[in-house]
Design a protein around this motif. Structure first.
Motif, mmCIF file in Angstrom:
data_model
loop_
_atom_site.group_PDB
_atom_site.id
_atom_site.type_symbol
_atom_site.label_atom_id
_atom_site.label_comp_id
_atom_site.label_asym_id
_atom_site.label_seq_id
_atom_site.Cartn_x
_atom_site.Cartn_y
_atom_site.Cartn_z
ATOM 1 N N LYS A 108 -44.064 -36.870 -35.516
ATOM 2 C CA LYS A 108 -45.261 -37.693 -35.421
ATOM 3 C C LYS A 108 -45.190 -38.605 -34.204
ATOM 4 C CE LYS A 108 -45.925 -37.757 -40.422
ATOM 5 N NZ LYS A 108 -46.203 -38.571 -41.629
ATOM 6 N N LYS A 109 -46.390 -39.010 -33.778
ATOM 7 C CA LYS A 109 -46.502 -40.022 -32.732
ATOM 8 C C LYS A 109 -47.803 -40.770 -32.970
ATOM 9 C CE LYS A 109 -46.020 -40.781 -27.782
ATOM 10 N NZ LYS A 109 -45.822 -40.179 -26.438
ATOM 11 N N PRO A 110 -47.779 -42.080 -32.944
ATOM 12 C CA PRO A 110 -48.977 -42.854 -33.275
ATOM 13 C C PRO A 110 -50.125 -42.665 -32.271
ATOM 14 C CG PRO A 110 -46.999 -44.203 -33.433
ATOM 15 C CD PRO A 110 -46.595 -42.941 -32.770
ATOM 16 N N SER A 111 -49.786 -42.476 -31.002
ATOM 17 C CA SER A 111 -50.825 -42.372 -29.974
ATOM 18 C C SER A 111 -50.389 -41.330 -28.942
ATOM 19 C CB SER A 111 -51.035 -43.737 -29.315
ATOM 20 O OG SER A 111 -52.007 -43.659 -28.293
ATOM 21 N N ALA A 112 -51.089 -40.205 -28.926
ATOM 22 C CA ALA A 112 -50.687 -39.092 -28.057
ATOM 23 C C ALA A 112 -51.049 -39.352 -26.597
ATOM 24 C CB ALA A 112 -51.347 -37.811 -28.539
ATOM 25 N N LEU A 113 -50.225 -38.824 -25.720
ATOM 26 C CA LEU A 113 -50.469 -38.859 -24.282
ATOM 27 C C LEU A 113 -50.674 -37.433 -23.772
ATOM 28 C CD1 LEU A 113 -47.572 -41.276 -23.221
ATOM 29 C CD2 LEU A 113 -49.984 -41.875 -23.548
ATOM 30 N N VAL A 114 -51.441 -37.310 -22.693
ATOM 31 C CA VAL A 114 -51.637 -35.988 -22.090
ATOM 32 C C VAL A 114 -50.286 -35.381 -21.710
ATOM 33 C CG1 VAL A 114 -52.617 -34.740 -20.138
ATOM 34 C CG2 VAL A 114 -53.959 -36.503 -21.290
ATOM 35 N N SER A 115 -49.371 -36.220 -21.273
ATOM 36 C CA SER A 115 -48.047 -35.750 -20.860
ATOM 37 C C SER A 115 -47.195 -35.260 -22.030
ATOM 38 C CB SER A 115 -47.299 -36.866 -20.117
ATOM 39 O OG SER A 115 -47.186 -38.012 -20.937
ATOM 40 N N ASP A 116 -47.646 -35.468 -23.265
ATOM 41 C CA ASP A 116 -46.936 -34.935 -24.428
ATOM 42 C C ASP A 116 -47.208 -33.448 -24.626
ATOM 43 O OD1 ASP A 116 -47.556 -37.965 -26.326
ATOM 44 O OD2 ASP A 116 -45.808 -37.415 -25.097
ATOM 45 N N SER A 117 -48.162 -32.919 -23.900
ATOM 46 C CA SER A 117 -48.493 -31.497 -24.029
ATOM 47 C C SER A 117 -47.281 -30.651 -23.656
ATOM 48 C CB SER A 117 -49.666 -31.138 -23.117
ATOM 49 O OG SER A 117 -50.826 -31.862 -23.478
ATOM 50 N N ALA A 118 -46.832 -29.853 -24.610
ATOM 51 C CA ALA A 118 -45.607 -29.069 -24.431
ATOM 52 C C ALA A 118 -45.414 -28.207 -25.676
ATOM 53 C CB ALA A 118 -44.402 -29.985 -24.220
ATOM 54 N N LEU A 119 -44.298 -27.491 -25.687
ATOM 55 C CA LEU A 119 -43.916 -26.663 -26.830
ATOM 56 C C LEU A 119 -42.840 -27.408 -27.615
ATOM 57 C CD1 LEU A 119 -44.352 -23.867 -28.134
ATOM 58 C CD2 LEU A 119 -42.613 -22.970 -26.579
ATOM 59 N N TYR A 120 -43.033 -27.523 -28.917
ATOM 60 C CA TYR A 120 -42.117 -28.298 -29.748
ATOM 61 C C TYR A 120 -41.429 -27.379 -30.758
ATOM 62 C CZ TYR A 120 -44.110 -32.452 -27.713
ATOM 63 O OH TYR A 120 -44.506 -33.418 -26.811
ATOM 64 N N PHE A 121 -40.114 -27.582 -30.867
ATOM 65 C CA PHE A 121 -39.313 -26.778 -31.773
ATOM 66 C C PHE A 121 -38.607 -27.652 -32.791
ATOM 67 C CE2 PHE A 121 -39.492 -22.576 -29.979
ATOM 68 C CZ PHE A 121 -39.748 -22.769 -28.629
ATOM 69 N N CYS A 122 -38.679 -27.218 -34.030
ATOM 70 C CA CYS A 122 -37.893 -27.803 -35.093
ATOM 71 C C CYS A 122 -36.651 -26.948 -35.295
ATOM 72 C CB CYS A 122 -38.734 -27.843 -36.368
ATOM 73 S SG CYS A 122 -37.931 -28.557 -37.796
ATOM 74 N N ALA A 123 -35.522 -27.571 -35.620
ATOM 75 C CA ALA A 123 -34.298 -26.805 -35.822
ATOM 76 C C ALA A 123 -33.479 -27.427 -36.948
ATOM 77 C CB ALA A 123 -33.473 -26.766 -34.534
ATOM 78 N N VAL A 124 -32.667 -26.598 -37.570
ATOM 79 C CA VAL A 124 -31.785 -27.059 -38.633
ATOM 80 C C VAL A 124 -30.398 -26.506 -38.381
ATOM 81 C CG1 VAL A 124 -32.350 -25.118 -40.161
ATOM 82 C CG2 VAL A 124 -31.466 -27.239 -41.133
ATOM 83 N N ARG A 125 -29.417 -27.301 -38.728
ATOM 84 C CA ARG A 125 -28.027 -26.879 -38.563
ATOM 85 C C ARG A 125 -27.343 -26.939 -39.910
ATOM 86 N NH1 ARG A 125 -23.935 -28.944 -33.859
ATOM 87 N NH2 ARG A 125 -22.444 -27.259 -34.108
ATOM 88 N N ASP A 126 -26.620 -25.878 -40.229
ATOM 89 C CA ASP A 126 -25.883 -25.836 -41.478
ATOM 90 C C ASP A 126 -24.797 -26.893 -41.510
ATOM 91 O OD1 ASP A 126 -25.770 -22.275 -42.230
ATOM 92 O OD2 ASP A 126 -27.092 -23.886 -42.908
ATOM 93 N N ARG A 127 -24.494 -27.352 -42.691
ATOM 94 C CA ARG A 127 -23.285 -28.131 -42.890
ATOM 95 C C ARG A 127 -22.806 -27.928 -44.312
ATOM 96 N NH1 ARG A 127 -24.720 -34.533 -43.605
ATOM 97 N NH2 ARG A 127 -26.679 -34.279 -44.692
ATOM 98 N N PRO A 128 -21.519 -27.830 -44.540
ATOM 99 C CA PRO A 128 -20.493 -27.725 -43.512
ATOM 100 C C PRO A 128 -20.219 -26.283 -43.068
ATOM 101 C CG PRO A 128 -19.452 -27.894 -45.660
ATOM 102 C CD PRO A 128 -20.938 -27.922 -45.900
#
Lengths: 115, 115
Positions: free
Chosen positions: B77-97
């Motif tokens: 999330k972001k409260p107020s978006a900027l044009v410069s935020d335009s991009a590709l966003y990836f979520c990732a998860v890492r196992d533990r342990p």
């Protein structure tokens, strides 16, 4: 501070030619090293990872191979490129220390086009 | 099997408006969760991570993410978006342990912020 270098940045190769992409990390020791491929600007596919010199884990059967001749050097190779090998290749590293999460840090990528 | 899902291929938002990029995960045990951003022809940049503790995590460039264990979600999330935020966003998860060296990435969400 740690940095990661990846080269070449761009490569155009004919089908059947060999490939060598190189990645080096500075400012850290005994990192985990990874090669990912990104096709069509989207999802990441893990190709190989290494937890130490000479230790390579392959995630997907490929026309590719990886080697780690030195602690902070990771090389992606192919003897004969296929059209399907085209893509954006990303090297990454992480370090797992006590109490830390070991997030991934990525290089700037190598764009390979096979013609 | 561990997995990460980003249900939206693309999110469009007007500059100044709040933005949300969705991510859900499926792992055994409690995961480490990450968000990365990728600009065109660049490597992925780390934005933020969740390990434990407060469910709201603050990261780079004014971004934050909310961890919801019951819904197995980790929305950016972001409260107020900027044009410069335009991009590709990836979520990732890492196992533990176990399988601590493996990261699982979502398919990516393209964020378009219009002026």
């Amino acid at each position: 501070s740690q940095t990661i270098h990846q080269w070449p940045a761009t490569l155009v190769q004919p089908v059947g030619s060999p490939l060598s992409l190189e990645c080096t990390v500075e400012g850290t020791s005994n990192p985990n090293l990874y090669w990912y491929r990104q096709a069509a600007g989207r999802g990441l596919q893990l190709l190989f990872y290494s937890v130490g010199i000479g230790q390579i884990s392959s995630e997907v059967p490929q026309n590719l191979s990886a080697s780690r001749p030195q602690d902070r050097q990771f090389i992606l190779s192919s003897k004969k490129l296929l059209l399907s090998d085209s893509g954006f290749y990303l090297c990454a590293w992480s370090v797992i220390l006590t109490g830390q999460t070991g997030e991934l840090f990525f290089g700037e990528g190598s764009r390979l086009t096979v013609l | 099997a561990q997995s990460v899902a980003q249900p939206e291929d693309q999110v469009n938002v007007a500059e100044g408006n709040p933005l949300t990029v969705k991510c859900t995960y499926s792992v055994s045990g409690n995961p480490y969760l990450f968000w990365y951003v990728q600009y065109p022809n660049r490597g992925l940049q780390f934005l933020l991570k969740y390990i434990t503790g407060d469910n709201l995590v603050k990261g780079s460039y004014g971004f934050e993410a909310e961890f919801n264990k019951s819904q197995t979600s980790f929305h950016l999330k972001k409260p107020s978006a900027l044009v410069s935020d335009s991009a590709l966003y990836f979520c990732a998860v890492r196992d533990r342990p176990a399988n601590f060296n493996k990261f699982y990435f979502g398919s990516g969400t393209k964020l378009n912020v219009k002026p």
